[in-house]
Scaffold this active site. Sequence first.
Site, short mmCIF file in Angstrom:
data_model
loop_
_atom_site.label_atom_id
_atom_site.label_comp_id
_atom_site.label_asym_id
_atom_site.label_seq_id
_atom_site.Cartn_x
_atom_site.Cartn_y
_atom_site.Cartn_z
CD GLU A 132 -3.35 -2.45 7.31
OE1 GLU A 132 -2.32 -2.74 6.72
OE2 GLU A 132 -3.91 -1.34 7.20
CG HIS B 271 -5.81 1.97 5.28
ND1 HIS B 271 -5.33 2.86 6.21
CD2 HIS B 271 -4.82 1.06 5.08
CE1 HIS B 271 -4.10 2.50 6.56
NE2 HIS B 271 -3.78 1.40 5.89
CG ASN C 32 -1.74 1.23 1.38
OD1 ASN C 32 -1.77 2.07 0.48
ND2 ASN C 32 -2.41 1.37 2.52
CD1 TRP C 33 3.76 1.28 -2.90
CD2 TRP C 33 3.44 2.35 -4.85
NE1 TRP C 33 4.49 0.64 -3.86
CE2 TRP C 33 4.33 1.28 -5.07
CE3 TRP C 33 3.10 3.17 -5.94
CZ2 TRP C 33 4.86 1.00 -6.33
CZ3 TRP C 33 3.64 2.89 -7.18
CH2 TRP C 33 4.51 1.82 -7.38
CE LYS C 34 -0.19 3.15 4.83
NZ LYS C 34 -0.05 3.22 6.28
CB SER D 261 5.54 -2.02 11.79
OG SER D 261 5.16 -0.68 12.09
N GLY E 70 2.86 -1.15 4.22
CA GLY E 70 2.92 0.28 3.90
C GLY E 70 4.34 0.71 3.60
N GLY E 71 4.98 1.34 4.57
CA GLY E 71 6.32 1.94 4.39
C GLY E 71 7.32 1.03 3.70
N GLY F 128 2.77 2.21 10.79
CA GLY F 128 3.72 3.31 10.64
C GLY F 128 4.48 3.65 11.91
#
Length: 250
Positions: free
Chosen positions: A166, A94, A9-11, A212, A233-234, A172
């Site tokens: 999640e 989300h 998920n690049w957000k 994470s 994510g990150g 994050g």
Amino acid sequence: MRKKVIAGNWKMNMLPNEAIEYIQAFEPMVKDSKAEIILCVPYIDLFYCLMNAQGTNIKIGAQNMHFEETGAYTGEVSAKMLKSIGVEYVIIGHSERRQYFNETDQTVNKKIKVAFENELKPIVCVGETLEQRENGETEKIITSQTRLALDGLTAEQIKNTIIAYEPIWAIGTGKTATSEDANNSIKAIREELKKLYGENVSEEVIIQYGGSVKSSNAKELFESSDIDGGLVGGASLKPEEFSKIVNYDK
Ligand code: 13P
């Protein structure tokens, strides 16, 4: 045996030129992966990603959609629009959308139904806050979010829904749920699905963990009995790092 599904998920990251470079670098690193690979990218990158992922094992998803098909909804994008360019997946509900954009269990439910009407596969996010966890409410919250999200769907649709557990406190923050905690929460979601729809359905639903996930913890998480992959994510923003997550079993 359920397959592993690993989604990035690049957000709100990655310009189109960066997205193209990413896919060109990432594709050779993951071409032999046994896991299903999805990149959920910003709307503006969708078309470029679809073009560059053509003929590869990388599937492309959006991060949100509106539940109406057309109309006066300035700034929104419909499921039909996503489908028209070849998008296959869409993240729905989300926690960042629930927190910053007033999404509720009811809008999540509406969106899932419309996603299926347009032959998009939803990745539906559920998860508790730190406060809810500390109050011992994790199971109650995530099973209720799951129940409300899936209300009124057919058994076939539920089998084709991906759920992403999640925990909000792990997103994050660098704090990952232990694989045991994550597995137990996912088991609770699966148990709820079994109660509502029977074992035949519950055993087929892909339930991912997100929060994470990185290359150093992916293997332990994804080898747990009930965790069917991840929503990342990150760590999905760098092709090398995300390829190590996808190749966790190598
Ligand atoms: P991080 O992997 O950056 O914690 O984000 C998880 C997430 O929200 C994926 O949807």
